[in-house]
Design a protein around this motif. Sequence first.
Motif, PDB file in Angstrom:
ATOM      1  N   TYR A  15       0.841  -1.186   0.000  1.00 22.17           N
ATOM      2  CA  TYR A  15       0.000   0.000   0.000  1.00 22.17           C
ATOM      3  C   TYR A  15       0.877   1.238   0.000  1.00 22.17           C
ATOM      4  N   ARG A  16       0.488   2.231  -0.770  1.00 19.96           N
ATOM      5  CA  ARG A  16       1.209   3.509  -0.792  1.00 19.96           C
ATOM      6  C   ARG A  16       0.204   4.625  -0.604  1.00 19.96           C
ATOM      7  N   LEU A  17       0.571   5.577   0.206  1.00 20.48           N
ATOM      8  CA  LEU A  17      -0.270   6.736   0.432  1.00 20.48           C
ATOM      9  C   LEU A  17      -0.024   7.745  -0.683  1.00 20.48           C
ATOM     10  N   LEU A  18      -1.109   8.283  -1.241  1.00 24.51           N
ATOM     11  CA  LEU A  18      -0.957   9.303  -2.269  1.00 24.51           C
ATOM     12  C   LEU A  18      -0.479  10.587  -1.612  1.00 24.51           C
ATOM     13  N   GLU A  19       0.458  11.245  -2.254  1.00 22.75           N
ATOM     14  CA  GLU A  19       1.027  12.482  -1.726  1.00 22.75           C
ATOM     15  C   GLU A  19       0.495  13.664  -2.523  1.00 22.75           C
ATOM     16  N   ALA A  20      -0.256  14.536  -1.847  1.00 22.70           N
ATOM     17  CA  ALA A  20      -0.789  15.724  -2.510  1.00 22.70           C
ATOM     18  C   ALA A  20       0.337  16.724  -2.741  1.00 22.70           C
ATOM     19  N   ARG A  21       0.372  17.304  -3.914  1.00 21.28           N
ATOM     20  CA  ARG A  21       1.398  18.291  -4.274  1.00 21.28           C
ATOM     21  C   ARG A  21       0.687  19.596  -4.600  1.00 21.28           C
ATOM     22  N   ALA A  22       0.850  20.599  -3.736  1.00 20.65           N
ATOM     23  CA  ALA A  22       0.147  21.879  -3.893  1.00 20.65           C
ATOM     24  C   ALA A  22       0.469  22.557  -5.219  1.00 20.65           C
ATOM     25  N   GLU A  23       1.687  22.366  -5.720  1.00 24.96           N
ATOM     26  CA  GLU A  23       2.064  23.033  -6.966  1.00 24.96           C
ATOM     27  C   GLU A  23       1.346  22.439  -8.184  1.00 24.96           C
ATOM     28  N   HIS A  24       0.672  21.309  -7.992  1.00 22.25           N
ATOM     29  CA  HIS A  24      -0.020  20.672  -9.113  1.00 22.25           C
ATOM     30  C   HIS A  24      -1.544  20.742  -9.005  1.00 22.25           C
ATOM     31  N   ASP A  25      -2.082  21.301  -7.915  1.00 22.57           N
ATOM     32  CA  ASP A  25      -3.536  21.263  -7.757  1.00 22.57           C
ATOM     33  C   ASP A  25      -4.246  22.499  -8.317  1.00 22.57           C
ATOM     34  N   GLY A  26      -3.515  23.414  -8.892  1.00 21.42           N
ATOM     35  CA  GLY A  26      -4.121  24.594  -9.490  1.00 21.42           C
ATOM     36  C   GLY A  26      -4.750  25.528  -8.474  1.00 21.42           C
ATOM     37  N   GLY A  27      -4.365  25.385  -7.198  1.00 20.71           N
ATOM     38  CA  GLY A  27      -4.909  26.231  -6.149  1.00 20.71           C
ATOM     39  C   GLY A  27      -6.257  25.786  -5.638  1.00 20.71           C
ATOM     40  N   ASP A  28      -6.774  24.686  -6.185  1.00 21.67           N
ATOM     41  CA  ASP A  28      -8.102  24.202  -5.813  1.00 21.67           C
ATOM     42  C   ASP A  28      -8.024  23.275  -4.602  1.00 21.67           C
TER      43      ASP A  28
END
Length: 49
Positions: A15-28
């Motif tokens: 299992y791997r936890l998904l890592e959110a990347r702020a620079e890729h979320d478009g500010g949403d």
Amino acid sequence: MTRNEDVRAAEHVPYRLLEARAEHDGGDGDPANMLIQGDNLDALKALLT
């Protein structure tokens, strides 16, 4: 590979936890519309939770 072989292979992927990347979320930051980059099996395994 057969479906049963695929299922058995997926069971051995850790299992791997998904890592959110702020620079890729478009500010949403809305997780309802994610772009997942990486190995398909790792990503699908993380989405099973």
